[in-house]
Design a protein around this motif. Sequence first.
Motif, PDB file in Angstrom:
ATOM      1  N   PHE A  33       2.416  50.039  84.849  1.00 52.25           N
ATOM      2  CA  PHE A  33       3.427  51.065  85.078  1.00 52.25           C
ATOM      3  C   PHE A  33       4.522  50.564  86.011  1.00 52.25           C
ATOM      4  CE2 PHE A  33       5.298  54.990  86.349  1.00 52.25           C
ATOM      5  CZ  PHE A  33       5.159  55.803  85.243  1.00 52.25           C
ATOM      6  N   ALA A  34       4.117  50.046  87.195  1.00 52.45           N
ATOM      7  CA  ALA A  34       5.101  49.599  88.179  1.00 52.45           C
ATOM      8  C   ALA A  34       5.936  48.440  87.635  1.00 52.45           C
ATOM      9  CB  ALA A  34       4.391  49.192  89.465  1.00 52.45           C
ATOM     10  N   VAL A  69       8.443  49.555  85.031  1.00 47.87           N
ATOM     11  CA  VAL A  69       9.617  50.224  85.596  1.00 47.87           C
ATOM     12  C   VAL A  69      10.564  49.195  86.208  1.00 47.87           C
ATOM     13  CG1 VAL A  69      10.401  51.952  87.214  1.00 47.87           C
ATOM     14  CG2 VAL A  69       8.296  52.301  86.008  1.00 47.87           C
ATOM     15  N   GLU A  93       9.205  50.919  72.626  1.00 41.46           N
ATOM     16  CA  GLU A  93       8.299  51.915  73.187  1.00 41.46           C
ATOM     17  C   GLU A  93       7.183  52.213  72.203  1.00 41.46           C
ATOM     18  OE1 GLU A  93       9.149  55.885  73.631  1.00 41.46           O
ATOM     19  OE2 GLU A  93       7.733  56.074  75.276  1.00 41.46           O
ATOM     20  N   SER A  94       7.549  52.372  70.920  1.00 38.60           N
ATOM     21  CA  SER A  94       6.509  52.645  69.923  1.00 38.60           C
ATOM     22  C   SER A  94       5.568  51.461  69.787  1.00 38.60           C
ATOM     23  CB  SER A  94       7.164  52.956  68.582  1.00 38.60           C
ATOM     24  OG  SER A  94       8.131  53.963  68.744  1.00 38.60           O
ATOM     25  N   PHE A 151      -1.384  49.656  72.781  1.00 34.65           N
ATOM     26  CA  PHE A 151      -2.360  50.308  73.657  1.00 34.65           C
ATOM     27  C   PHE A 151      -3.435  51.015  72.838  1.00 34.65           C
ATOM     28  CE2 PHE A 151      -3.120  53.600  77.130  1.00 34.65           C
ATOM     29  CZ  PHE A 151      -3.895  52.742  77.863  1.00 34.65           C
ATOM     30  N   ILE A 152      -2.990  51.802  71.831  1.00 40.88           N
ATOM     31  CA  ILE A 152      -3.959  52.583  71.060  1.00 40.88           C
ATOM     32  C   ILE A 152      -4.778  51.661  70.157  1.00 40.88           C
ATOM     33  CG2 ILE A 152      -2.603  53.177  69.011  1.00 40.88           C
ATOM     34  CD1 ILE A 152      -4.462  55.750  70.959  1.00 40.88           C
ATOM     35  N   ILE A 179      -8.202  44.553  80.365  1.00 41.45           N
ATOM     36  CA  ILE A 179      -7.299  45.172  81.340  1.00 41.45           C
ATOM     37  C   ILE A 179      -5.911  44.518  81.345  1.00 41.45           C
ATOM     38  CG2 ILE A 179      -6.954  45.567  83.805  1.00 41.45           C
ATOM     39  CD1 ILE A 179      -9.868  46.169  84.055  1.00 41.45           C
ATOM     40  N   CYS A 184      -4.018  45.758  78.251  1.00 38.83           N
ATOM     41  CA  CYS A 184      -3.575  47.142  78.438  1.00 38.83           C
ATOM     42  C   CYS A 184      -2.392  47.204  79.382  1.00 38.83           C
ATOM     43  CB  CYS A 184      -4.718  47.986  79.000  1.00 38.83           C
ATOM     44  SG  CYS A 184      -6.005  48.314  77.829  1.00 38.83           S
ATOM     45  N   ASN A 185      -2.415  46.369  80.450  1.00 36.38           N
ATOM     46  CA  ASN A 185      -1.287  46.346  81.383  1.00 36.38           C
ATOM     47  C   ASN A 185      -0.005  45.957  80.669  1.00 36.38           C
ATOM     48  OD1 ASN A 185      -1.883  47.188  83.968  1.00 36.38           O
ATOM     49  ND2 ASN A 185      -2.931  45.287  84.484  1.00 36.38           N
ATOM     50  N   ILE A 217       1.179  48.820  78.413  1.00 38.61           N
ATOM     51  CA  ILE A 217       1.770  49.911  79.183  1.00 38.61           C
ATOM     52  C   ILE A 217       3.125  49.502  79.734  1.00 38.61           C
ATOM     53  CG2 ILE A 217       1.482  51.273  81.278  1.00 38.61           C
ATOM     54  CD1 ILE A 217      -1.427  51.406  80.704  1.00 38.61           C
ATOM     55  N   LYS A 223       5.654  49.789  76.984  1.00 37.04           N
ATOM     56  CA  LYS A 223       5.878  51.200  76.671  1.00 37.04           C
ATOM     57  C   LYS A 223       6.702  51.891  77.750  1.00 37.04           C
ATOM     58  CE  LYS A 223       3.701  55.028  76.665  1.00 37.04           C
ATOM     59  NZ  LYS A 223       4.810  55.801  76.145  1.00 37.04           N
ATOM     60  N   VAL A 224       6.268  51.733  79.015  1.00 36.53           N
ATOM     61  CA  VAL A 224       6.942  52.415  80.117  1.00 36.53           C
ATOM     62  C   VAL A 224       8.350  51.867  80.318  1.00 36.53           C
ATOM     63  CG1 VAL A 224       6.889  52.726  82.602  1.00 36.53           C
ATOM     64  CG2 VAL A 224       4.847  53.081  81.286  1.00 36.53           C
ATOM     65  N   GLY A 274      10.564  52.972  77.443  1.00 40.39           N
ATOM     66  CA  GLY A 274      10.741  54.419  77.479  1.00 40.39           C
ATOM     67  C   GLY A 274      11.694  54.856  78.573  1.00 40.39           C
ATOM     68  N   ILE A 331       4.209  50.934  95.365  1.00 42.06           N
ATOM     69  CA  ILE A 331       5.108  50.186  94.476  1.00 42.06           C
ATOM     70  C   ILE A 331       5.679  51.106  93.403  1.00 42.06           C
ATOM     71  CG2 ILE A 331       5.194  48.347  92.775  1.00 42.06           C
ATOM     72  CD1 ILE A 331       3.115  46.871  94.365  1.00 42.06           C
ATOM     73  N   VAL A 332       4.805  51.894  92.765  1.00 38.83           N
ATOM     74  CA  VAL A 332       5.274  52.812  91.714  1.00 38.83           C
ATOM     75  C   VAL A 332       6.278  53.806  92.294  1.00 38.83           C
ATOM     76  CG1 VAL A 332       4.549  54.600  90.123  1.00 38.83           C
ATOM     77  CG2 VAL A 332       3.204  52.555  90.350  1.00 38.83           C
ATOM     78  N   VAL A 335       9.838  52.134  92.872  1.00 37.27           N
ATOM     79  CA  VAL A 335      10.649  51.824  91.691  1.00 37.27           C
ATOM     80  C   VAL A 335      11.064  53.102  90.971  1.00 37.27           C
ATOM     81  CG1 VAL A 335       9.863  49.479  91.392  1.00 37.27           C
ATOM     82  CG2 VAL A 335       8.555  51.312  90.405  1.00 37.27           C
ATOM     83  N   LEU A 395      14.979  54.525  90.211  1.00 39.51           N
ATOM     84  CA  LEU A 395      15.502  54.946  88.903  1.00 39.51           C
ATOM     85  C   LEU A 395      15.922  56.406  88.922  1.00 39.51           C
ATOM     86  CD1 LEU A 395      13.497  53.241  86.069  1.00 39.51           C
ATOM     87  CD2 LEU A 395      15.600  52.598  87.153  1.00 39.51           C
ATOM     88  N   LEU A 409      -7.699  51.546  83.926  1.00 32.51           N
ATOM     89  CA  LEU A 409      -7.660  50.928  82.604  1.00 32.51           C
ATOM     90  C   LEU A 409      -9.036  50.649  82.016  1.00 32.51           C
ATOM     91  CD1 LEU A 409      -4.662  48.515  82.932  1.00 32.51           C
ATOM     92  CD2 LEU A 409      -4.807  50.616  81.676  1.00 32.51           C
ATOM     93  N   LEU A 458       4.527  60.510  78.840  1.00 33.47           N
ATOM     94  CA  LEU A 458       5.799  59.793  78.935  1.00 33.47           C
ATOM     95  C   LEU A 458       6.457  59.681  77.562  1.00 33.47           C
ATOM     96  CD1 LEU A 458       7.563  58.370  80.997  1.00 33.47           C
ATOM     97  CD2 LEU A 458       6.565  56.253  80.234  1.00 33.47           C
ATOM     98  N   PHE A 459       5.631  59.414  76.535  1.00 30.77           N
ATOM     99  CA  PHE A 459       6.152  59.302  75.166  1.00 30.77           C
ATOM    100  C   PHE A 459       6.822  60.612  74.748  1.00 30.77           C
ATOM    101  CE2 PHE A 459       5.696  58.805  70.547  1.00 30.77           C
ATOM    102  CZ  PHE A 459       6.167  57.515  70.414  1.00 30.77           C
ATOM    103  N   VAL A 474      10.181  61.024  76.438  1.00 32.82           N
ATOM    104  CA  VAL A 474      11.247  60.227  75.812  1.00 32.82           C
ATOM    105  C   VAL A 474      11.719  60.891  74.524  1.00 32.82           C
ATOM    106  CG1 VAL A 474      11.781  58.014  74.779  1.00 32.82           C
ATOM    107  CG2 VAL A 474      10.438  58.105  76.836  1.00 32.82           C
TER     108      VAL A 474
END
Lengths: 144, 177
Positions: A38-39, A42, A73-74, A80-81, A113, A116-117, A120, A123-124, A127, B52-53, B56, B60, B145, B159-160, B163
């Motif tokens: 996530f971080a 962004v 994003e898709s 992920f899925i 993991i 997945c990171n 994400i 995606k993030v 998005g 951190i999250v 950022v 934004l 995770l 989030l999806f 958007v």
Amino acid sequence: MKGMSLIVKTVTNIVIGFILIYGVYIVLHGHLTPGGGFAGGVIIAGTFVLKFLAFGGTARSERESLTIGSVFESLGALLFISVAILGILLTGVFFANFLAKGIPFHLVSAGIIPICNIAIAIKVGAGLFSIILALAAMKYVIED
Amino acid sequence: MIELYLFLAFILVAAIIATEIKDLLAAVISLGAVGFAVAIVFILVQAPDLAIVQIVIEVLTVVIFVAVISRTTHIDETIGKKLAGTQIFAVVLFAFFAILFLVVMGKALYQLPAFGHPTMKIASEYIRLGLGQTGGANIVADVILDFRALDTLGEATVLFTAVIGVAALMRKSGRKK
């Protein structure tokens, strides 16, 4: 939208690569150090936003960026899925950690993991970049 | 712990300034100060992942707000106006429920365990088993995770949806002129 002054453009050119590398580092080391998909996503989105704010863009390039952003994003969501569904296929459990655990504190460890990171982060990042482009940069509604 | 309370007081003051100031740009900057103070509070209570999250996302958010304000208006015209009859009723009602909430909340918070003493056993189990069962050194990544990946999927779905909502609101085709 219009670009900014020469000073902003020059500084952007210097720092943008470092910010992007820092974002990728945060994503790839998400299972070892604070941070994660996530971080890092962004931060990566922030580099694209910085470039758009500093250099501006035409209406056409903004529209194309929005399309590319939604595609990525898709893709991230699908990655992920599909990792989650691969867990069902291989072990019978949703989101099962089906890869080898590896040695702790190494870059390639912790099974699914890191994947997945990365998913994400894609995606993030895409998005949030799309949201900012649509809300802040676009002039669709106002000018039409 | 004194610096934690200092930052919490700073957050309160900056939040009140953000709601009461007339210039919207100054309000947004004040809101940004709240966000960065929250990030520092996260560092002080030893949650660097969240810090951190928070940093950022705050950057934004402020960028979105400044871009929107620079395209619309700077002045908040609702501040300093006299309230109409129905608005006074709404304010009184809100004050009543706010005080009620604070009283009930105070009673509930009084019964919570002390800071750093969780009531549930599951968190300590995660910490005990995290490194061995997942191989990830960062316990937060292990939890979000691996142990609770379904929650992360839900968060990604939120989030999806956001958007999709923004893209639908800002679309060009299909709008009535």
